[in-house]
Design an enzyme around this catalytic site. Sequence first.
Site, PDB file in Angstrom:
ATOM      1  N   LYS A 126     -12.109   6.643  -2.346  1.00  0.00           N
ATOM      2  CA  LYS A 126     -12.107   5.451  -3.213  1.00  0.00           C
ATOM      3  C   LYS A 126     -12.935   5.694  -4.466  1.00  0.00           C
ATOM      4  O   LYS A 126     -12.574   5.236  -5.547  1.00  0.00           O
ATOM      5  CB  LYS A 126     -12.668   4.232  -2.462  1.00  0.00           C
ATOM      6  N   LYS A 209      -0.312  11.487   2.560  1.00  0.00           N
ATOM      7  CA  LYS A 209       0.326  10.488   3.424  1.00  0.00           C
ATOM      8  C   LYS A 209       1.000   9.391   2.614  1.00  0.00           C
ATOM      9  O   LYS A 209       0.559   9.056   1.507  1.00  0.00           O
ATOM     10  CB  LYS A 209      -0.713   9.898   4.373  1.00  0.00           C
ATOM     11  N   LYS A 212       0.499   2.415   0.898  1.00  0.00           N
ATOM     12  CA  LYS A 212       0.847   1.281   0.033  1.00  0.00           C
ATOM     13  C   LYS A 212       0.384   1.550  -1.388  1.00  0.00           C
ATOM     14  O   LYS A 212       0.926   1.039  -2.339  1.00  0.00           O
ATOM     15  CB  LYS A 212       0.209  -0.004   0.559  1.00  0.00           C
TER      16      LYS A 212
HETATM   17  P1  ADP Z   1      -1.900   1.821   3.653  1.00  0.00           P
HETATM   18  O1  ADP Z   1      -2.650   3.109   3.699  1.00  0.00           O
HETATM   19  O2  ADP Z   1      -0.478   2.011   3.404  1.00  0.00           O
HETATM   20  O3  ADP Z   1      -2.540   0.822   2.743  1.00  0.00           O
HETATM   21  P2  ADP Z   1      -3.227   0.531   5.832  1.00  0.00           P
HETATM   22  O4  ADP Z   1      -4.446   1.227   5.349  1.00  0.00           O
HETATM   23  O5  ADP Z   1      -3.245  -0.960   5.756  1.00  0.00           O
HETATM   24  O6  ADP Z   1      -1.980   1.160   5.063  1.00  0.00           O
HETATM   25  O7  ADP Z   1      -2.894   1.002   7.296  1.00  0.00           O
HETATM   26  C1  ADP Z   1      -2.383   0.188   8.320  1.00  0.00           C
HETATM   27  C2  ADP Z   1      -2.050   1.041   9.503  1.00  0.00           C
HETATM   28  O8  ADP Z   1      -0.973   1.921   9.191  1.00  0.00           O
HETATM   29  C3  ADP Z   1      -3.207   1.947   9.962  1.00  0.00           C
HETATM   30  O9  ADP Z   1      -3.166   2.035  11.359  1.00  0.00           O
HETATM   31  C4  ADP Z   1      -2.881   3.273   9.350  1.00  0.00           C
HETATM   32  O10 ADP Z   1      -3.427   4.359  10.054  1.00  0.00           O
HETATM   33  C5  ADP Z   1      -1.359   3.273   9.436  1.00  0.00           C
HETATM   34  N1  ADP Z   1      -0.779   4.119   8.403  1.00  0.00           N
HETATM   35  C6  ADP Z   1      -0.787   3.901   7.069  1.00  0.00           C
HETATM   36  N2  ADP Z   1      -0.137   4.883   6.423  1.00  0.00           N
HETATM   37  C7  ADP Z   1       0.272   5.761   7.373  1.00  0.00           C
HETATM   38  C8  ADP Z   1       1.008   6.988   7.343  1.00  0.00           C
HETATM   39  N3  ADP Z   1       1.455   7.486   6.215  1.00  0.00           N
HETATM   40  N4  ADP Z   1       1.248   7.614   8.503  1.00  0.00           N
HETATM   41  C9  ADP Z   1       0.809   7.085   9.668  1.00  0.00           C
HETATM   42  N5  ADP Z   1       0.129   5.937   9.770  1.00  0.00           N
HETATM   43  C10 ADP Z   1      -0.141   5.273   8.646  1.00  0.00           C
END
Ligand code: ADP
Length: 346
Positions: A126, A209, A212
Amino acid sequence: MVKSTCRSIFEASLNMTRVVSGIRPTGKLHLGNYFGAVKSFLKMQEEHECYFFIADIHSLTTHPTPSDLHSNVKQVLAEHLAMGVNPEKCALFVQSDVPAISELYTYMNMNAYIGELERSTSFKDKIRSQKDNINAGLLTYPVLMAVDILAHHADVVPVGKDQQQHLEMTRTFANRFNHMYQTDYFKEPQAYSNTGKLIKVPGLTAQGKMSKSSGDTDTLIFDEDEKVTRKKIMRAVTDNGPSEPGMPKSEGLQNLFDIMELVSDQSTIQYFDNLHQEATIRYGDLKKQLADDVVKFIEPIRAKISHFKQDTHALQKAARIGAEKANESASKTLKEVREIIGFKQF
Ligand code: ADP
Ligand code: TRP
C-alpha cells in the site's frame, strides 16, 4: 515467517467448527474472489457455523464517498446471495453492524507492535501503491482483521493465498493476548481452501493476482457485460507463440491456462496443452475457448446479481438476520475480553 497455513480438507473436517471470512466492498467481485474465497463459503455453510461478512470498515482505508460506500456494500451483498451464500445457513453480515468489533480493535491495538505492522507485505504494497494516503488504518489493518476472526473464535478462515500472512499475524496476536493475560482464551485460526491448497487466481495482464484494484483490463468481473468479458480475454497478455516444440509457457500464457483450470473441462485444457507442446497452438483459438467457458460460468451468476440488486427486501433481511447472529457471538467475546483485561464494574 509464514508457517503452516492451510489445513487439508480431512484434517480440517475432523475438528473444525467455526468459520469466519470477509470481503472488502471495494468493487465488483471477480473470479479470484470466487475461487479464492466464496467457493469455500458455499461448501462450509452446509456443515459448519459460518460468519461471512462485508468488510466495510476495512474499506474506509481507501476513503470512499458515503454514496459509493453504500452502493458497494449493496453490490457485494447482492453478489454473495447470487453466488449462493445462504443467510439461513450462515451469518451473512455487514462488519459495521457489529459494534463489538470496533471496541475489540481498540483493545487489540495495544498489543500489536509498530515494527511487525510495518513489515506486513500488504502494508508495504500500500505504501508503494497509494503514496498520498498512508493512513493509520492501513498500518493496523491486520489487527482489525485479527479481531474479525477472533471475535467469533474461528477455527478456519477460507481465504486466497494473498491473506496467508494476515492469518499468521492473527495467530501471533491471539497468542500474545493469551500470554499477556495468562489464559488460553483465543485459539489459533488456520487459513483454509476447499481445494486443500490456498489459491491465487492470476490476472490477465501478467502482473500478479487478479484484484479489484489491479485495473480494468486485468480482472474478470461477474457483474459485467459478456462482450466486455470476451474483449478482456481476447486482449490478455501472452507472447509471440512457441517457436519450437516443448517450449515452456510464458507467464501470461500460463495465467490463461491457470484460469482455464477453473472453468474449462480437463479434455479442453489437455487439447490446448498438446497444441502448445507441438508448437501448433493458435492463441486466438485458446482465448476464444477460454472466453466461452468463462462466460458460461459467469452468466447465470450475473443474472442472479441483477435480480438481487433489485430485491431490497432480500438484502435487508439477510443483513438484519446476519447482524443479529454476529452481534450475539461478538458481544459475548467482548464481554469476556473485558473481564480478562480487568475492566470490572464497581
Ligand atoms: P481484492 O484483492 O480483489 O480487493 P479482497 O481483498 O476483498 O479482494 O479479497 C476477498 C477475498 O478474496 C480474500 O479471501 C482474498 O484472499 C480472495 N482473493 C482476492 N483476489 C484473489 C485472487 N486473485 N485469487 C485468490 N483469491 C483471491
Ligand atoms: N483482509 C481481507 C482481504 O483484503 C478481508 C478481510 C477482512 C478478511 N477481515 C477478514 C478475510 C477476516 C478473512 C477474515 O481480502
